[in-house]
Design a protein around this motif. Structure first.
Motif, PDB file in Angstrom:
ATOM      1  N   ARG A   1      56.019  54.132  52.653  1.00  0.00           N
ATOM      2  CA  ARG A   1      56.291  55.474  52.103  1.00  0.00           C
ATOM      3  C   ARG A   1      55.976  55.535  50.616  1.00  0.00           C
ATOM      4  N   GLU A   2      56.414  54.517  49.889  1.00  0.00           N
ATOM      5  CA  GLU A   2      56.253  54.500  48.448  1.00  0.00           C
ATOM      6  C   GLU A   2      54.766  54.398  48.078  1.00  0.00           C
ATOM      7  N   ALA A   3      54.042  53.527  48.764  1.00  0.00           N
ATOM      8  CA  ALA A   3      52.608  53.367  48.470  1.00  0.00           C
ATOM      9  C   ALA A   3      51.869  54.683  48.713  1.00  0.00           C
ATOM     10  N   ARG A   4      52.209  55.318  49.816  1.00  0.00           N
ATOM     11  CA  ARG A   4      51.555  56.582  50.149  1.00  0.00           C
ATOM     12  C   ARG A   4      51.891  57.646  49.099  1.00  0.00           C
TER      13      ARG A   4
ATOM     14  N   GLY B   1      54.149  38.979  52.643  1.00  0.00           N
ATOM     15  CA  GLY B   1      52.945  38.412  53.259  1.00  0.00           C
ATOM     16  C   GLY B   1      51.934  39.433  53.718  1.00  0.00           C
ATOM     17  N   LEU B   2      51.183  39.013  54.721  1.00  0.00           N
ATOM     18  CA  LEU B   2      50.067  39.814  55.220  1.00  0.00           C
ATOM     19  C   LEU B   2      50.539  41.143  55.818  1.00  0.00           C
ATOM     20  N   VAL B   3      51.701  41.144  56.464  1.00  0.00           N
ATOM     21  CA  VAL B   3      52.196  42.400  57.046  1.00  0.00           C
ATOM     22  C   VAL B   3      52.382  43.432  55.931  1.00  0.00           C
ATOM     23  N   GLU B   4      53.030  43.027  54.835  1.00  0.00           N
ATOM     24  CA  GLU B   4      53.319  43.970  53.748  1.00  0.00           C
ATOM     25  C   GLU B   4      52.048  44.365  52.995  1.00  0.00           C
ATOM     26  N   LEU B   5      51.168  43.381  52.766  1.00  0.00           N
ATOM     27  CA  LEU B   5      49.914  43.730  52.092  1.00  0.00           C
ATOM     28  C   LEU B   5      49.105  44.682  52.973  1.00  0.00           C
ATOM     29  N   GLY B   6      49.158  44.454  54.275  1.00  0.00           N
ATOM     30  CA  GLY B   6      48.482  45.351  55.216  1.00  0.00           C
ATOM     31  C   GLY B   6      49.022  46.768  55.117  1.00  0.00           C
ATOM     32  N   ILE B   7      50.316  46.889  54.921  1.00  0.00           N
ATOM     33  CA  ILE B   7      50.933  48.218  54.789  1.00  0.00           C
ATOM     34  C   ILE B   7      50.403  48.920  53.532  1.00  0.00           C
ATOM     35  N   VAL B   8      50.334  48.187  52.425  1.00  0.00           N
ATOM     36  CA  VAL B   8      49.784  48.777  51.198  1.00  0.00           C
ATOM     37  C   VAL B   8      48.302  49.115  51.404  1.00  0.00           C
TER      38      VAL B   8
END
Lengths: 364, 401
Positions: A14-17, A67-74
């Motif tokens: 949400r925040e990144a978006r 990790g990769l899950v969070e970077l993927g979200i960004v």
């Protein structure tokens, strides 16, 4: 294994978006297309401020330990915004390569700088049109690199690169600072990716890994980056699907919204299918990091995300009709990015081949 | 190990123990009456073992477990090719709606248990010659007749009507109002005078669907399951009952591993087919698609286990998986070339490419044609406009035919 995003992960999304929606500037992105060697400074400043550069790095090196899950979200958010710099992805590839080689000195030197946004890293693996070259032309001898790596993503800006080279017939991975390397810019259809041919002329480099280990780490770093890129493609494809949906609801022809015509309505719905298949594969791949079948999951994510983004770019522009093909509409920013992302970190044909090899082997 | 994993292992062990009696080899090539008898015995065994009515209330013979347990059992059951097809509509749609809406609770409970044991089968009489997708356009008439009703008309595509003891039906009681508003829902005894059932064959050669004719069939008002004129709502509720059932990323056709095995045995242009780029591309593409569906299904099950609604993307399952099955089956037959021309009339969908290919068109139409699924996703999930519907709000008897 697949996962549902937890509350913390949903908050990151949400925040990144929100941040990128507020700051993305189409006119600035369009102007970058016409300039080689530049990137969107304000995007990169945002990425550093938001802690995205630190996200996937270990806490011991100034990172946030995610990790990769969070970077993927960004990356989904940066993909939706056609972000004007590729450094989150290239930094990740470079830092993962360093972490895998377990060279304490290089880690301690570079990772805190990457986390703080004070340095940019990349990987230089591909040669010719091969993401992972079968015979390596760049040479390593006496602690130095000789030869050219073509069209390295972020090559114009990176402070260092993790380079796949050959020491005689033995593959090696080495870290080279790029301060004195000749960088020949590629005037590209997606210029903010900062592609450059890197020419090493006896450039000093630190040996990180040799032999099969070097190849394995190169391939693994490329695969991990590819999963980040797949999330970016997913974000772009989803943004295009919603743009097409909104336009089809609003634009009228022959007395009704064009979205009431099944040729348009079903085309957008098919995009929904491609986007959701890509999302499912991306989430699955990110959650599979470190497992035996990560490569298969990553390849599936790449193929479905590439198909989703390319198709969404074609169809969203088509649905916009004449309004979609103007320079100022900016839809071509997505079309260009769909292709540049499809090529970076291994092209579609390459990933098809990787997946076929793995599946056919597994079924043996 | 979670409860669900333990449940899965126990179900698998039970299914293995049933395999010699009811599995693929035991059933292959049986004439239909013997196959049905086998199906009834299998259903009875499921009831005794506690695998019938997994989500149903224990008061009506069920197990009182979650939809997840049911999906897990269905996933495990699928590879065995057990003769369970006769009971899908009966237990998934018709009997639950009767148990929910019938006024005589004792009678409904008796029907529920008889159906769970495989002693009675129910069909669902919805589609008609005039339309399947356009359910509310149906023409079968229900007219008041003394204290009850009288049915006249015809249904079509009725699955297993020829084996059914009872059915649920929707009919038009009032043609002078808009098409959705003049419909009423009933149950009926399929042995009633005036009911004629005629099986007909589908393209794949099987005859599990029927035409059903109604000629002055008498119903009591006690057989009514909806308010007069409120049948459409009940029909929609019926369709929602089966919301959670196991899906198969292979579209209930052969898995990709079988295609890979086939490609290893075939040649193209003097070289092994498995080395051909076109074949490898198909393998990679179909895998990516099916892996995506699998991940969608896994996440749906995780959401349900956490007490949340699964995401709407589950609506893609049938649309995407069956198309991929149709295409892959075509390609497999092409790959076999001359050796692919045979036709085993009892071939099983999950390991016989020809059987899978011949019935794929049916799957793309039955239970929601691709075009209807696309419309539903477009309108409900994406918020796109409804199609132009010239019959909207028009009294049924004034719609041009």
């Amino acid at each position: 294994m697949s996962i549902l995003y937890d509350e913390g992960q949903q908050a990151i999304a949400r925040e990144a978006r929100r941040v990128l929606d507020a700051r993305v500037d189409k006119a600035r992105l369009l102007s970058l297309l016409e300039r080689t060697g530049e990137f969107d400074q304000s995007f990169w400043k945002t990425a550093i401020e938001q802690g995205w550069t630190a996200l996937a790095l270990p806490e011991a090196h100034g990172g946030l330990g995610l990790g990769l899950v969070e970077l993927g979200i960004v990356a989904q958010a940066t993909g939706a915004a056609t972000a004007g710099a590729p450094f989150l992805t290239t930094n990740y590839g470079a830092s993962e390569a360093l972490l895998m080689t377990e060279d304490a000195a290089t880690e301690a030197h570079w990772l805190p700088m990457l986390a703080a946004g004070e340095a940019i890293g990349t990987i230089a693996i591909s040669e010719g049109n091969e993401p992972l070259p079968h015979s390596i032309a760049v040479k390593y001898a006496d602690g130095a690199l000789i030869g050219t790596k073509p069209a390295v993503t972020a090559g114009l800006q990176a402070d260092f690169a993790v380079v796949l080279a050959a020491d005689g017939s033995k593959p090696i991975l080495a870290l080279a600072e790029l301060r004195n390397v000749t960088r020949t810019p590629i005037d590209s259809f997606d210029n903010s990716r900062n592609y450059a041919d890197l020419t090493f002329a006896a450039t000093p480099a630190t040996l990180l890994a040799e032999g099969n280990a070097a190849l394995c780490i190169a391939r693994e770093a490329l695969t991990r980056m590819a999963v980040v890129a797949a999330h970016e493609q997913l974000g772009g494809a989803e943004a295009l699907m919603f743009l097409a949906r909104d336009y089809a609801n609003e634009r009228k022809a022959f007395g009704q919204p064009i979205g009431a015509f099944q040729s348009v309505k079903h085309r957008i719905t098919e995009l929904y299918g491609l986007v959701e298949i890509a999302r499912a594969n991306c989430i699955h791949a990110a959650a599979k990091l470190g497992h035996d079948d990560f490569l298969i999951a990553a390849a599936a994510a790449r193929l479905s995300a590439t198909e989703a983004y390319d198709t969404a770019a074609r169809d969203c522009i088509q649905i916009h009709g004449g309004a979609g093909v103007t320079w100022d509409s900016g839809l071509h920013l997505h079309m260009r990015r769909a292709r540049s992302l499809a090529i970076e970190c291994g092209n579609m044909f390459g990933w098809e081949d990787v997946l076929a090899v793995e599946l056919i082997g597994a079924a043996a | 190990m979670s409860d669900l994993d333990a449940y899965r292992l126990k179900a698998r062990a039970w299914l293995e123990s049933m395999k010699p009696t009811f599995g693929k080899h035991a059933c292959h090539g049986l004439p239909e009456d013997e196959h049905l008898a086998m199906g009834r015995r299998y259903q009875s065994a499921k009831f005794d073992a506690g695998y019938a009515g997994i989500t149903w209330d224990p008061a009506v013979g069920g197990q009182g477990l979650s939809p997840l347990h049911k999906m897990v059992f269905e996933e495990e059951e699928m590879p065995f090719a057990m003769p369970s097809g006769y009971f899908g509509v009966s237990l998934g749609i018709s009997v639950p709606v009767v148990m929910r809406f019938a006024e005589d609770r004792t009678w409904a409970r008796e029907r529920g248990i008889a159906a769970l044991r495989g002693e009675e089968i129910w069909c669902q009489l919805f589609s008609e010659p005039s339309g399947g997708s356009d359910l509310a356009g149906l023409r079968t008439k229900a007219e008041p007749d003394g204290n009850g009703w009288k049915l006249n008309g015809q249904k079509l595509w009725t699955t297993y009507a020829q084996h059914s003891d009872y059915g649920v039906i929707i009919a038009r009681n009032d043609p002078t109002v808009a098409k959705h508003k003049g419909l009423t829902f009933f149950w009926l005894d399929m042995k009633s005078p005036g009911v004629t059932v005629r099986p007909f064959r589908l393209a794949a050669g099987d005859a599990h669907v029927n035409e059903v004719f109604f000629d002055d069939v008498k119903l009591t008002d006690g057989q009514r399951l909806s308010p007069v004129g409120g049948g459409f709502g009940t029909a929609i509720a019926t369709l929602a009952i089966e919301r959670y059932s196991a899906s198969d990323p292979a579209g209930f056709g052969p898995p990709l591993d079988l295609f890979i095995a086939l490609a290893k045995d075939c040649m193209i242009g003097g070289r092994p087919a498995i080395e051909d780029g076109r074949i490898r591309s198909v393998i990679a593409r179909i895998h990516s698609l099916r892996a995506g569906l699998e991940s969608i299904n896994t996440r749906a099950m995780l959401a349900m286990a956490a007490g949340m609604e699964p995401g709407p993307e589950g609506a893609l399952n049938k649309l995407v998986s069956v198309r991929s099955r149709q295409k892959l089956s075509e390609l497999a037959i092409d790959l076999m070339a001359n050796l692919g021309l045979g036709w085993d009339r009892d071939g099983w969908l999950k390991d016989d490419w020809v059987a899978s290919w011949l019935s794929a068109p049916t799957m793309r139409i039955a239970g929601g044609a691709d075009e209807m699924l696309l419309n539903t996703i477009a309108e409900r999930i994406l918020g796109l406009p409804q199609d132009h519907r010239p019959d909207k709000g028009v009294p049924f008897n004034e719609i041009p035919v």
